[in-house]
Write an enzyme that holds these catalytic residues in place. Structure first.
Site, PDB file in Angstrom:
ATOM      1  N   ASP A  60      40.213 -63.508 -29.744  1.00  0.00           N
ATOM      2  CA  ASP A  60      40.051 -63.587 -31.199  1.00  0.00           C
ATOM      3  C   ASP A  60      40.496 -64.948 -31.717  1.00  0.00           C
ATOM      4  OD1 ASP A  60      39.124 -61.028 -31.164  1.00  0.00           O
ATOM      5  OD2 ASP A  60      40.950 -60.107 -31.966  1.00  0.00           O
ATOM      6  N   ALA A  61      41.550 -65.497 -31.118  1.00  0.00           N
ATOM      7  CA  ALA A  61      42.061 -66.804 -31.560  1.00  0.00           C
ATOM      8  C   ALA A  61      41.032 -67.897 -31.316  1.00  0.00           C
ATOM      9  CB  ALA A  61      43.365 -67.125 -30.836  1.00  0.00           C
ATOM     10  N   ALA A  62      40.367 -67.845 -30.151  1.00  0.00           N
ATOM     11  CA  ALA A  62      39.337 -68.840 -29.850  1.00  0.00           C
ATOM     12  C   ALA A  62      38.161 -68.714 -30.807  1.00  0.00           C
ATOM     13  CB  ALA A  62      38.879 -68.685 -28.400  1.00  0.00           C
ATOM     14  N   PHE A  63      37.780 -67.477 -31.125  1.00  0.00           N
ATOM     15  CA  PHE A  63      36.689 -67.260 -32.078  1.00  0.00           C
ATOM     16  C   PHE A  63      37.071 -67.818 -33.448  1.00  0.00           C
ATOM     17  CE2 PHE A  63      34.425 -64.814 -35.282  1.00  0.00           C
ATOM     18  CZ  PHE A  63      33.120 -64.835 -34.800  1.00  0.00           C
ATOM     19  N   LEU A 110      16.540 -35.505 -42.595  1.00  0.00           N
ATOM     20  CA  LEU A 110      16.304 -34.792 -41.341  1.00  0.00           C
ATOM     21  C   LEU A 110      16.533 -33.300 -41.548  1.00  0.00           C
ATOM     22  CD1 LEU A 110      18.102 -37.053 -38.699  1.00  0.00           C
ATOM     23  CD2 LEU A 110      15.648 -36.777 -39.015  1.00  0.00           C
ATOM     24  N   GLU A 139      20.931 -39.314 -29.933  1.00  0.00           N
ATOM     25  CA  GLU A 139      21.829 -40.324 -30.485  1.00  0.00           C
ATOM     26  C   GLU A 139      22.888 -39.628 -31.337  1.00  0.00           C
ATOM     27  OE1 GLU A 139      19.462 -43.271 -32.619  1.00  0.00           O
ATOM     28  OE2 GLU A 139      17.699 -42.516 -31.545  1.00  0.00           O
ATOM     29  N   LYS A 141      25.005 -38.737 -34.518  1.00  0.00           N
ATOM     30  CA  LYS A 141      24.720 -38.745 -35.956  1.00  0.00           C
ATOM     31  C   LYS A 141      25.944 -39.317 -36.669  1.00  0.00           C
ATOM     32  CE  LYS A 141      22.915 -35.901 -39.716  1.00  0.00           C
ATOM     33  NZ  LYS A 141      23.931 -36.304 -40.717  1.00  0.00           N
ATOM     34  N   ASP A 143      28.417 -40.507 -39.457  1.00  0.00           N
ATOM     35  CA  ASP A 143      28.714 -40.027 -40.802  1.00  0.00           C
ATOM     36  C   ASP A 143      29.021 -41.225 -41.692  1.00  0.00           C
ATOM     37  OD1 ASP A 143      29.038 -38.203 -42.783  1.00  0.00           O
ATOM     38  OD2 ASP A 143      31.015 -37.508 -42.162  1.00  0.00           O
ATOM     39  N   GLU A 205      22.972 -47.181 -40.232  1.00  0.00           N
ATOM     40  CA  GLU A 205      24.066 -46.561 -40.959  1.00  0.00           C
ATOM     41  C   GLU A 205      25.224 -47.543 -41.075  1.00  0.00           C
ATOM     42  OE1 GLU A 205      24.455 -42.538 -42.556  1.00  0.00           O
ATOM     43  OE2 GLU A 205      22.878 -43.529 -41.416  1.00  0.00           O
ATOM     44  N   TYR A 257      19.200 -48.087 -35.859  1.00  0.00           N
ATOM     45  CA  TYR A 257      18.482 -47.156 -34.981  1.00  0.00           C
ATOM     46  C   TYR A 257      17.023 -46.908 -35.358  1.00  0.00           C
ATOM     47  CZ  TYR A 257      20.194 -44.254 -38.829  1.00  0.00           C
ATOM     48  OH  TYR A 257      20.508 -43.771 -40.070  1.00  0.00           O
ATOM     49  N   LYS A 321      15.262 -36.965 -31.061  1.00  0.00           N
ATOM     50  CA  LYS A 321      13.960 -37.463 -31.496  1.00  0.00           C
ATOM     51  C   LYS A 321      12.965 -37.438 -30.335  1.00  0.00           C
ATOM     52  CE  LYS A 321      16.285 -40.889 -34.443  1.00  0.00           C
ATOM     53  NZ  LYS A 321      16.513 -42.332 -34.662  1.00  0.00           N
ATOM     54  N   LYS A 345      23.759 -30.121 -35.875  1.00  0.00           N
ATOM     55  CA  LYS A 345      25.024 -30.247 -36.595  1.00  0.00           C
ATOM     56  C   LYS A 345      26.139 -29.540 -35.831  1.00  0.00           C
ATOM     57  CE  LYS A 345      25.195 -31.370 -40.602  1.00  0.00           C
ATOM     58  NZ  LYS A 345      25.533 -32.645 -41.280  1.00  0.00           N
ATOM     59  N   CYS A 439      41.156 -16.259 -70.360  1.00  0.00           N
ATOM     60  CA  CYS A 439      40.731 -17.573 -69.888  1.00  0.00           C
ATOM     61  C   CYS A 439      41.916 -18.532 -69.914  1.00  0.00           C
ATOM     62  CB  CYS A 439      39.610 -18.104 -70.780  1.00  0.00           C
ATOM     63  SG  CYS A 439      39.160 -19.821 -70.433  1.00  0.00           S
ATOM     64  N   CYS A 442      41.215 -21.346 -72.829  1.00  0.00           N
ATOM     65  CA  CYS A 442      41.187 -21.094 -74.271  1.00  0.00           C
ATOM     66  C   CYS A 442      41.852 -19.786 -74.683  1.00  0.00           C
ATOM     67  CB  CYS A 442      39.745 -21.104 -74.778  1.00  0.00           C
ATOM     68  SG  CYS A 442      38.745 -19.715 -74.187  1.00  0.00           S
ATOM     69  N   CYS A 457      34.328 -16.733 -68.944  1.00  0.00           N
ATOM     70  CA  CYS A 457      34.724 -16.894 -70.333  1.00  0.00           C
ATOM     71  C   CYS A 457      33.441 -17.203 -71.092  1.00  0.00           C
ATOM     72  CB  CYS A 457      35.723 -18.044 -70.475  1.00  0.00           C
ATOM     73  SG  CYS A 457      36.049 -18.482 -72.202  1.00  0.00           S
ATOM     74  N   CYS A 462      35.382 -22.813 -75.800  1.00  0.00           N
ATOM     75  CA  CYS A 462      36.303 -23.030 -74.683  1.00  0.00           C
ATOM     76  C   CYS A 462      36.352 -24.518 -74.336  1.00  0.00           C
ATOM     77  CB  CYS A 462      35.863 -22.219 -73.471  1.00  0.00           C
ATOM     78  SG  CYS A 462      36.921 -22.451 -72.021  1.00  0.00           S
TER      79      CYS A 462
END
Length: 722
Positions: A60-63, A110, A139, A141, A143, A205, A257, A321, A345, A439, A442, A457, A462
């Site tokens: 990371d330092a070199a980057f 989907l 693949e 899914k 979120d 996504e 995708y 798919k 799911k 209620c 109210c 109610c 209300c």
């Protein structure tokens, strides 16, 4: 020898660069340009290795050192700054709102398979379509929040949210800050394009890793700000920031995708598309498999479900798919989803926690809902502190009591709910819970109609229902008070000036002009509504006093009473006095009402608070009786006996479906909300939905917008349409 002096140069002016200096400057610029190009290419290579291949070859330092050198060079040579440079990812202020973007092709939803049996049934349909099992890609899914990226000549020119699937919001400046989104396609990606002269829209996504989500909410709590419900909401909210520099501070990533038009690529299948996306520089999820058997699909789904908690990002299932694009095209789409793909799911995640209390929430229609107040617990990626208990019967059926340790899950990974108690952990003396008799908002008595699960109610006064009732009253379908939107209504309620619909008619123009909008100007002073808007609102309120009685009845928000029911009631009882004087038997005798609805209407019109509001409406001059002469100039009832169903948008005419419905009814037609064999015609506007599909399957005649306009002009249906 006299020295020659340039008369345009003042003797005391600074020394001018010589021709040799200009050449040196040009050489330096050329060197900088070459170094900048080399640095950009090297940084893009390492970004690709890090995100797309998950195989970094430098620290990371070199980057960071490469990025620092590039920034310094661009600062010294601003003429070399390019919009696709890696340094340009941190944006500034975008503007007040996002512009609309039309997608190249519709972004479909989907269909879901909620268990392996439903997944098998979908694979049966695929196999039946081709007479054999065809290869399927599996693949994860993700979120997150859907995104569409458009590239032209290999450069990112636009990024848009999914929106309604056809039109999204332009979030290009924000997406440019997401580190793993290539600002230009790699050479390998360009080589895989069949069509290079046009734009190509790629889809995927945007997500927020779990650790970053937790850190974001911790920071929000420390700063006294509201937390995000889950990583998906955090990703979506970050994409829609007005200031792109805020988006840049959020840790967002992508998985790509899909492509809007596969003909733009040499790839012929989903598997090849994923390979091309990776070659082009995109971040592609490594958990993907090309399955040659249905057993392989099941194994992949089960394996991913077990690994769900170990992943650094949220998933809620597996997308399966048909692999070959030609076979996808052969299967096509329904009105809302591709037939060649399905989302399997995962079952909802379940956790246990302590139920501290049961409170009651009053909804906009007066429905009383018991709510479990819980010790906060993380379920499916978000913290749950409250969960619905639905109604009193459900509380008793589940035998949930205050002090219980309960099992909590998210229904569909969205709405928290309590499944039941852990009886072995129940404290001694835990009491059965009962719905309060009054209620909590109210104090009015609550009622439970025969055969209903819910208590309600029914007081129109209300406070818990006031805002939604007022918004409904002002809406176009009811009293049509133009300009009286949710923001203004909310301020009138918050300031205590309006609590019910009758209060609207006591507002004067001066008072409206001085209404505090809740916003401040640059000097910190409150912004008021102002004279121009106030005058317009005052006229709109005054105009609404003369609306038809059926609009008043609909606007009151009586449960079960929609626009058509209100019209039927007013046809039978042409004045509010007559309607309020009708008993349950007389109300039930009205066509389309029935005993249950009659009971609801009767109780509403006998509630003292509601009677008081109606009396105050009359005192303010709101029309509560229809003139018998109103129907004198009625149109010939040439469409009597015909039933129409409208679906989609009426674009060419600019009419709303409500306006078209009213015009059809004026000729005696009936307008229904559902399609059946008894439907005479379905009118299909733009983006017609499932009603169109059902009409076709039942053989019901379908009219387009032009044919509808002809019907409304002549009062006659097209020749041969029946």
């Amino acid at each position: 020898m006299t020295e020659h002096l340039d008369p345009t140069i003042h003797p005391n002016a600074p020394e001018q660069p010589s021709l040799l200096d200009e050449r040196a400057l040009a050489d330096a610029t050329s060197d900088a340009e070459a170094r900048v190009a080399a640095l950009r290419k090297e940084i893009e290579r390492h970004t690709y290795l890090y995100y797309a291949k998950d195989a970094p070859v430098i620290s990371d330092a070199a980057f960071d050192s490469l990025m620092r050198e590039l920034r310094e060079l661009e600062a010294a040579h601003p003429e070399l700054v390019d919009a696709t440079s890696p340094t340009q990812r941190v944006g500034g202020y975008v503007g007040e709102q996002f512009s609309a973007v039309q997608h190249e092709a519709r972004m479909y939803s989907l269909d879901n398979a909620m268990d392996l049996a439903e997944l098998d049934a979908w694979m049966d349909r695929v196999e039946e379509a081709f007479g054999r099992f065809v290869p399927l890609t599996c693949e994860l899914k993700i979120d997150g929040s859907s995104i569409a990226l458009t590239y032209e000549d290999g450069r990112l020119i636009r990024a848009a949210t999914r929106g309604d699937g056809t039109t999204g919001e332009d979030v290009t400046a924000n997406v440019r800050t997401v580190r793993d989104v290539p600002l230009r396609l790699r050479d390998e990606g360009m080589a895989g394009l069949v069509r290079r002269e046009g734009a190509i829209e790629l889809r995927g996504e945007v997500y927020m890793p779990k650790d970053s989500f937790e850190a974001l909410n911790v920071a929000a709590a420390e700063n006294g700000k509201a937390s995000f419900a889950n990583p998906r909401n955090a990703a979506a909210g970050s994409l829609r920031q007005k200031d792109a520099s805020i988006t840049a501070m959020r840790d967002l990533s992508t998985f790509m995708y899909a492509v809007a038009d596969a003909s733009a690529l040499a790839a012929t299948s989903q598997w090849e598309l994923l390979e091309w996306l990776s070659d082009a520089g995109f971040h592609v999820n490594p958990d993907v498999e090309l399955c040659e058997t249905r057993e392989a699909v099941r194994v992949f789904c089960e394996r991913c479900q077990k690994r769900r908690e170990d992943l650094p990002y949220e998933i809620d299932g597996v997308v399966v798919k048909v692999n070959a694009f030609s076979q996808q095209a052969a299967m096509g789409f329904t009105s809302r989803a591709p037939r060649w793909a399905i989302a399997y799911k995962f079952p909802p995640e379940e956790k246990t926690t302590l139920l501290r209390d049961i409170t009651v929430q009053v909804g906009r229609t007066g429905k009383l809902t018991p709510v479990a107040e819980l010790d906060p617990v993380v379920v499916a990626g978000s913290t749950v502190a409250r969960a619905t208990l639905h109604n009193e019967d459900e509380v008793h059926r589940k035998d949930v009591r205050i002090g219980d340790t309960v099992i909590v899950r998210k229904a569909g990974d969205v709405i928290p709910e309590v499944l039941g108690p852990v009886l072995s952990l129940r404290p001694e003396g835990a009491q059965t819970w009962a719905m309060p008799k009054a209620c909590p908002s109210c104090g009015s008595l609550v009622v439970r109609e025969e055969g209903e699960a819910d208590f309600r109610c029914i007081s129109i006064d209300c406070p818990a229902q006031a805002l939604e009732r007022l918004i409904h009253w002002c809406s176009r379908g009811a009293m049509d008070i133009d300009g009286m939107g949710e923001e203004i209504v909310s301020r009138l309620v918050e300031t205590g000036r309006v609590s019910d619909v009758a209060d609207l008619y006591s507002l004067d123009e001066t008072e409206l002009a001085l209404l505090d909008t809740g916003r401040v100007n640059k000097e910190g002073h409150s912004i008021t509504l102002g004279a121009t808007i106030a005058a317009k609102l005052a006229r709109a309120i005054d105009d609404s006093r003369g609306r038809d009685l059926s609009r008043v009845v609909f606007g009151l928000g009586i449960r079960h009473v929609g626009k058509r029911t209100a019209e039927l009631l007013v046809e039978a009882f042409p004045s509010m006095d007559a309607l309020m004087g009708a008993d349950e038997e007389a109300l039930a005798a009205v066509d389309g009402i029935g005993p249950k609805m009659a009971r609801t209407i009767f109780l509403f019109l006998r509630t003292p608070d509601n009677v008081s509001v109606i009396e105050r409406l009359a005192a303010h001059g709101v029309r509560l009786a229809n003139d018998p002469a109103d129907g004198a100039a009625a149109l010939p009832q040439t469409l009597e006996g015909l039933t129409f169903v409208l679906t989609g948008s009426l674009v060419e005419s600019g009419m709303t479906r409500d306006e078209a419905s009213a015009a059809l009814k004026a000729f005696g037609a009936k307008v229904s909300s559902s399609v059946s064999k008894k439907t005479s015609f379905v009118v299909a506007g733009e983006a017609a939905g499932s009603k169109y599909d059902k009409a076709v399957s039942l053989g019901v005649p379908v009219l387009d917008e032009a044919q509808l306009m002809a019907v409304l002009e002549t009062g006659q249906v097209p020749d041969g349409a029946l």
